[in-house]
Each structure stands twice: as structure tokens, then as C-alpha cells.
Design a protein around this motif. Structure first.
Motif, PDB file in Angstrom:
ATOM      1  N   UNK A  55       0.832  -1.203   0.000  1.00 38.02           N
ATOM      2  CA  UNK A  55       0.000   0.000   0.000  1.00 38.02           C
ATOM      3  C   UNK A  55       0.868   1.255   0.000  1.00 38.02           C
ATOM      4  N   UNK A  56       1.919   1.257   0.797  1.00 30.49           N
ATOM      5  CA  UNK A  56       2.829   2.414   0.822  1.00 30.49           C
ATOM      6  C   UNK A  56       3.490   2.622  -0.533  1.00 30.49           C
ATOM      7  N   UNK A  57       3.867   1.511  -1.195  1.00 28.40           N
ATOM      8  CA  UNK A  57       4.504   1.621  -2.506  1.00 28.40           C
ATOM      9  C   UNK A  57       3.529   2.195  -3.534  1.00 28.40           C
ATOM     10  N   UNK A  58       2.275   1.753  -3.488  1.00 29.84           N
ATOM     11  CA  UNK A  58       1.267   2.280  -4.421  1.00 29.84           C
ATOM     12  C   UNK A  58       1.024   3.761  -4.180  1.00 29.84           C
ATOM     13  N   UNK A  59       0.997   4.162  -2.913  1.00 28.24           N
ATOM     14  CA  UNK A  59       0.832   5.589  -2.610  1.00 28.24           C
ATOM     15  C   UNK A  59       2.025   6.395  -3.105  1.00 28.24           C
ATOM     16  N   UNK A  60       3.236   5.829  -2.940  1.00 26.76           N
ATOM     17  CA  UNK A  60       4.430   6.536  -3.408  1.00 26.76           C
ATOM     18  C   UNK A  60       4.441   6.664  -4.925  1.00 26.76           C
ATOM     19  N   UNK A  61       3.819   5.711  -5.630  1.00 25.23           N
ATOM     20  CA  UNK A  61       3.766   5.761  -7.086  1.00 25.23           C
ATOM     21  C   UNK A  61       2.627   6.625  -7.608  1.00 25.23           C
ATOM     22  N   UNK A  62       1.853   7.220  -6.690  1.00 25.25           N
ATOM     23  CA  UNK A  62       0.808   8.138  -7.110  1.00 25.25           C
ATOM     24  C   UNK A  62      -0.602   7.586  -7.084  1.00 25.25           C
ATOM     25  N   UNK A  63      -0.771   6.337  -6.675  1.00 23.76           N
ATOM     26  CA  UNK A  63      -2.108   5.752  -6.595  1.00 23.76           C
ATOM     27  C   UNK A  63      -2.709   6.094  -5.233  1.00 23.76           C
ATOM     28  N   UNK A  64      -3.408   7.216  -5.171  1.00 26.74           N
ATOM     29  CA  UNK A  64      -3.954   7.677  -3.900  1.00 26.74           C
ATOM     30  C   UNK A  64      -5.230   6.948  -3.509  1.00 26.74           C
ATOM     31  N   UNK A  65      -5.689   6.012  -4.340  1.00 30.46           N
ATOM     32  CA  UNK A  65      -6.855   5.207  -3.967  1.00 30.46           C
ATOM     33  C   UNK A  65      -6.449   3.970  -3.171  1.00 30.46           C
ATOM     34  N   UNK A  66      -5.154   3.710  -3.040  1.00 30.73           N
ATOM     35  CA  UNK A  66      -4.679   2.525  -2.329  1.00 30.73           C
ATOM     36  C   UNK A  66      -5.007   2.648  -0.838  1.00 30.73           C
ATOM     37  N   UNK A  67      -5.502   1.555  -0.268  1.00 28.69           N
ATOM     38  CA  UNK A  67      -5.814   1.519   1.154  1.00 28.69           C
ATOM     39  C   UNK A  67      -5.344   0.182   1.726  1.00 28.69           C
ATOM     40  N   UNK A  68      -4.868   0.221   2.942  1.00 29.42           N
ATOM     41  CA  UNK A  68      -4.388  -0.993   3.608  1.00 29.42           C
ATOM     42  C   UNK A  68      -5.553  -1.713   4.271  1.00 29.42           C
ATOM     43  N   UNK A  69      -5.474  -3.042   4.298  1.00 31.83           N
ATOM     44  CA  UNK A  69      -6.510  -3.847   4.941  1.00 31.83           C
ATOM     45  C   UNK A  69      -6.294  -3.839   6.446  1.00 31.83           C
ATOM     46  N   UNK A  70      -7.350  -3.599   7.183  1.00 38.64           N
ATOM     47  CA  UNK A  70      -7.267  -3.584   8.636  1.00 38.64           C
ATOM     48  C   UNK A  70      -7.362  -5.012   9.147  1.00 38.64           C
ATOM     49  N   UNK A  71      -6.252  -5.560   9.551  1.00 34.10           N
ATOM     50  CA  UNK A  71      -6.222  -6.932  10.020  1.00 34.10           C
ATOM     51  C   UNK A  71      -4.864  -7.251  10.605  1.00 34.10           C
ATOM     52  N   UNK A  72      -4.713  -8.486  11.081  1.00 35.06           N
ATOM     53  CA  UNK A  72      -3.455  -8.892  11.673  1.00 35.06           C
ATOM     54  C   UNK A  72      -3.361  -8.471  13.134  1.00 35.06           C
ATOM     55  N   UNK A  73      -2.155  -8.417  13.673  1.00 33.37           N
ATOM     56  CA  UNK A  73      -1.964  -8.000  15.063  1.00 33.37           C
ATOM     57  C   UNK A  73      -2.486  -6.588  15.300  1.00 33.37           C
TER      58      UNK A  73
END
Length: 424
Positions: free
Chosen positions: A178-196
Motif C-alpha cells: 500500500x505504501x509503494x502504491x501511494x508513493x507511485x501516485x495511486x492515492x486510492x490505495x488503502x491498507x486492509x485492517x487486520x493482523x496483530x
């Protein structure tokens, strides 16, 4: 990270297993040893009742014991006779004749259990021999079971650790993607809320940051678009003034300038309202030729000698035409803005041969006073302008993987390095 976590759990489990299994293995060996010695002592004690009685009864009892018990029995009589399994009278046997009951280790690794039985005619010694194999009976099998148990526990812990590490690393990998997609300009990228919980909290913060950046960019684009739109009013006044001129040549020149300025403003509004895009291509030779023809009219009015070297064949670069034109205008406009009238300049465009993807090299140099050291810094100008011209050209070049360099060997020399199309 996944491998390191698995390795850490494996090392910790191994230490725990060693700390647990090694003492347990030693305990198994000790228990087997004591069990064999105790069984031999019980057998010797069972014969003590007949050891001082009739010799024939003793002989029968010893033969019965040797036939049914796993431990060989020998009885040393006070008169020196030996009944049962032949055995050497060791120093331990002689010590037992003094009335002591003891266990003695033998050179072959076995143990002789000596039981002293006193009587009127003297002391008899009952000897029960325990072989090394009997002392270790069942030990190796128990050790094998313990080893298999340890391997199974270690494998199970590694499996559990690997699954836990995989779920943890998967969440981290999704955050990185998600961070990589945001850095490449894809501001629609969102991280999934899950895990620890900790990683989920970071994902939520990253999503909030992405939303905030999107909102700020939208507001910034609208602000730039509104600012550019306000320029249309003075442009309309300029058009009316140009139309009121009586000299046809002068009127045509000003009208062309106003049209070009309106086109630039419209392009600015459109660029501000749409998201940034990568890629594109155009013929740099054609774009530079058109912009040189546009500026040549002003150069002729200001009596500026102009040298132009352009290739006859198309020269593709990885930049759209509507982005290359402002960059070229910025370099040529820099000459007119920062050098006095009559100063000559040269425009040279050639193919770039230092890169596999092709591209072009545009050089604009003049015979003016040169450039200050801060000329390439954004917002810095030595002539009262906005100082954004060279920055526009620089950003256009960097979009293609190129660069902009400014030198002042004798006058000013600006070199724009443009990369080729991505799919070339």
C-alpha cells in the motif's frame, strides 16, 4: 522476517528441549541401572535363607535361580567351595566375607551384588552378576522415543511459528504494498485492517494519511485552477487591445501571443484538475521547431542573432507534447528575460546516445552575463520573475528520467536531458 522469527522460535524450542530431554535421558539411564541392581539384590536376599543350610538344598536352589532368573548366581562357601555359576573370587568377595553387603563394579562394565550371610561355620557370600547389557536394558529404546518426541515437538513448534510469522509478515507486506502504491501516485490505495493490533493500528493511520493527502491534492488543484482562471479576465482585455490596433502586422503578432497565452492558461487549468500521469511521448524535433518559430518573431524584433540546429528526422522523447512545450518555452523565455536586447543565443537538439531507451539532448545557450549560482533553485530569480521557469523544465526532464544542468562558461548554457518513451 518470517525466516528470522521461525529461526528464533526453533532456537528457543531447541534450548528448552535440550534442557528437558538431556536430564530426562540421564534419569532413564539411572532408573534402568538401579532397577537392575535392585532386582539382583532381591534375588540374592531370597537365597540367603538357604545359604547356611544343607549344601544339597543350596545347590538345588542356586540351580533353580540360574535357570529361571536373568542374573547368574554364585555362592562362595566358607570352606572355599563355589556353588552355581563359576566366578572368580574378587577382592570385593573377600571384603564381603567380613560381613559386609556391597555392590562392586567390574572391569567389563558389569556389577556384582554381594550379600554376606553369617553362620557358625563361617560366612558365605552370595554373588549376583549384572551384565552391562542388563544395566542398560530399555535405555536405548527410551532414548529413541525421547529423541523422536523432541523432533516432533521441534517440528510442531516450527510449524506453528511459521504460520504465525506468515500471518504477521503478510500484514506487513500488505502495508508495504500500500505504501509503494501511494508513493507511485495511486492515492486510492488503502491498507486492509487486520493482523496483530499494532499492525492494524499502523494500517488505519496509513489509510487516514492517504485520505488526507488526497483531500489536500484536490484542494491544491482547485486552488491552482481557480488562480489560472482568474488570468482569463486580463487576457480578454489584452485581446481587445490587440484588436484595436491599426497596424495589421502588429495586431496579428499580439493576437498570436494572446492566443498562445490563452492556450497555456487552459492547459494549466486542465493539468491542475486532473491527477498526475506518467508516460506519454512526442516528437521533440517538431515541438522545438514550432517553439523556436514562435520565439523567432520576438528575437527578430529585438535584433538577437539566433542559431538553430535541429535534426530533420523525428526524435521521440518520453514526454507528452503539452508538457514539453512549457519546458522549451521556459528555456527560451529565460534568454529573453535575463539578457539585454541584441544578445545572441543558440538552440541545439540532438539525439541522446548514452541511454538504451533513446531520448534527446536540448541545449540553449546565450551570450549574456551568465547565471547566478541559485538560478536552478525553485522560486529563485535574479530578474524579478517567479523563478519557476527552470524548475518547470527540470521537472519535465526528471519525469522522463533525465535532468537539467546549468553552466556559465561564457554566458549561460542550459542542457535539458530527456529520456525516451517507456515502451520504446
Amino acid at each position: 522476517m518470517r525466516g528470522r522469527l521461525t529461526l528464533l522460535v526453533g532456537a528457543t524450542t531447541s534450548l528448552v528441549l535440550v534442557a528437558f530431554l538431556v536430564p530426562l535421558a540421564l534419569l532413564v539411564h539411572t532408573v534402568a541401572h538401579d532397577r537392575a541392581v535392585s532386582s539382583a539384590a532381591i534375588e540374592a536376599r531370597a537365597l540367603s535363607a538357604v545359604a547356611t543350610g544343607d549344601k544339597a538344598a543350596l545347590n538345588t536352589a542356586v540351580q533353580r535361580a540360574n535357570a529361571g532368573e536373568p542374573f547368574p548366581v554364585t555362592v562362595f562357601r566358607p570352606d572355599g567351595t563355589v556353588i552355581g555359576e563359576p566366578a572368580e573370587e574378587t577382592p570385593a568377595v573377600r571384603l564381603a566375607r567380613t560381613g559386609r553387603t556391597l555392590n562392586a563394579e567390574l572391569p567389563d562394565g558389569g556389577i556384582e551384588v554381594l550379600f554376606s550371610v553369617g553362620a557358625a561355620e563361617g560366612t558365605s557370600v552370595i554373588r549376583v552378576y549384572v551384565s552391562p547389557e542388563q544395566l542398560r536394558a530399555g535405555v536405548y529404546r527410551a532414548w529413541l522415543i525421547l529423541a523422536l518426541l523432541g523432533v516432533a515437538l521441534l517440528g510442531f513448534s516450527l510449524l506453528v511459528a511459521n504460520r504465525l510469522a506468515r500471518s504477521l509478515v503478510r500484514s506487513i507486506d500488505e502495508l508495504a504494498l500500500t505504501s509503494r502504491r501511494l508513493a507511485e501516485g495511486d492515492l486510492t490505495a488503502r491498507a486492509r485492517l487486520g493482523g496483530p493490533p499494532e499492525i492494524s493500528a499502523v494500517a488505519g493511520t496509513l489509510n487516514t494519511l492517504a485520505t488526507r493527502i488526497s483531500d489536500l491534492l484536490v484542494r491544491e488543484r482547485e486552488r491552482v485552477a481557480d488562480l489560472s482562471h482568474r488570468v482569463r479576465t486580463p487576457l480578454t482585455a489584452l485581446r481587445l487591445d490587440a484588436e484595436s490596433l491599426r497596424d495589421p502586422a502588429e495586431r496579428e503578432r499580439l493576437e498570436n501571443s494572446v492566443v498562445a497565452l490563452e492556450r497555456a492558461v487552459t492547459r494549466t487549468i486542465n493539468d491542475a484538475r486532473r491527477p498526475a500521469r506518467d508516460g506519454g511521448r512526442c516528437d521533440a524535433a517538431r515541438v522545438v521547431r514550432e517553439r523556436v518559430e514562435f520565439w523567432s518573431v520576438l528575437a527578430e524584433d529585438q535584433e538577437r542573432p539566433m542559431t538553430v540546429e535541429l535534426p530533420e528526422h523525428p526524435l521521440l522523447v518520453g514526454l507528452p507534447e503539452d508538457e514539453l512545450e512549457p519546458a522549451v518555452d521556459a528555456l527560451l523565455g529565460n534568454v529573453f528575460a535575463h539578457t539585454p536586447d541584441g544578445t545572441g543565443f543558440a538552440v541545439r537538439l540532438r539525439e541522446r546516445r548514452d541511454a538504451d531507451g533513446g531520448g534527446a539532448i536540448l541545449v540553449v545557450e546565450d551570450e549574456g552575463p551568465g547565471l547566478p549560482e541559485s538560478a536552478t533553485e525553485r522560486g529563485t530569480s535574479g530578474a524579478g520573475s517567479s523563478g519557476l521557469g527552470l524548475d518547470i523544465a527540470r521537472r519535465a526532464a526528471e519525469t522522463t528520467g533525465g535532468s537539467l544542468t546549468a553552466e556559465s562558461p561564457a554566458g549561460a548554457r542550459i542542457t535539458l536531458l530527456l529520456g525516451g518513451p517507456v515502451d520504446a
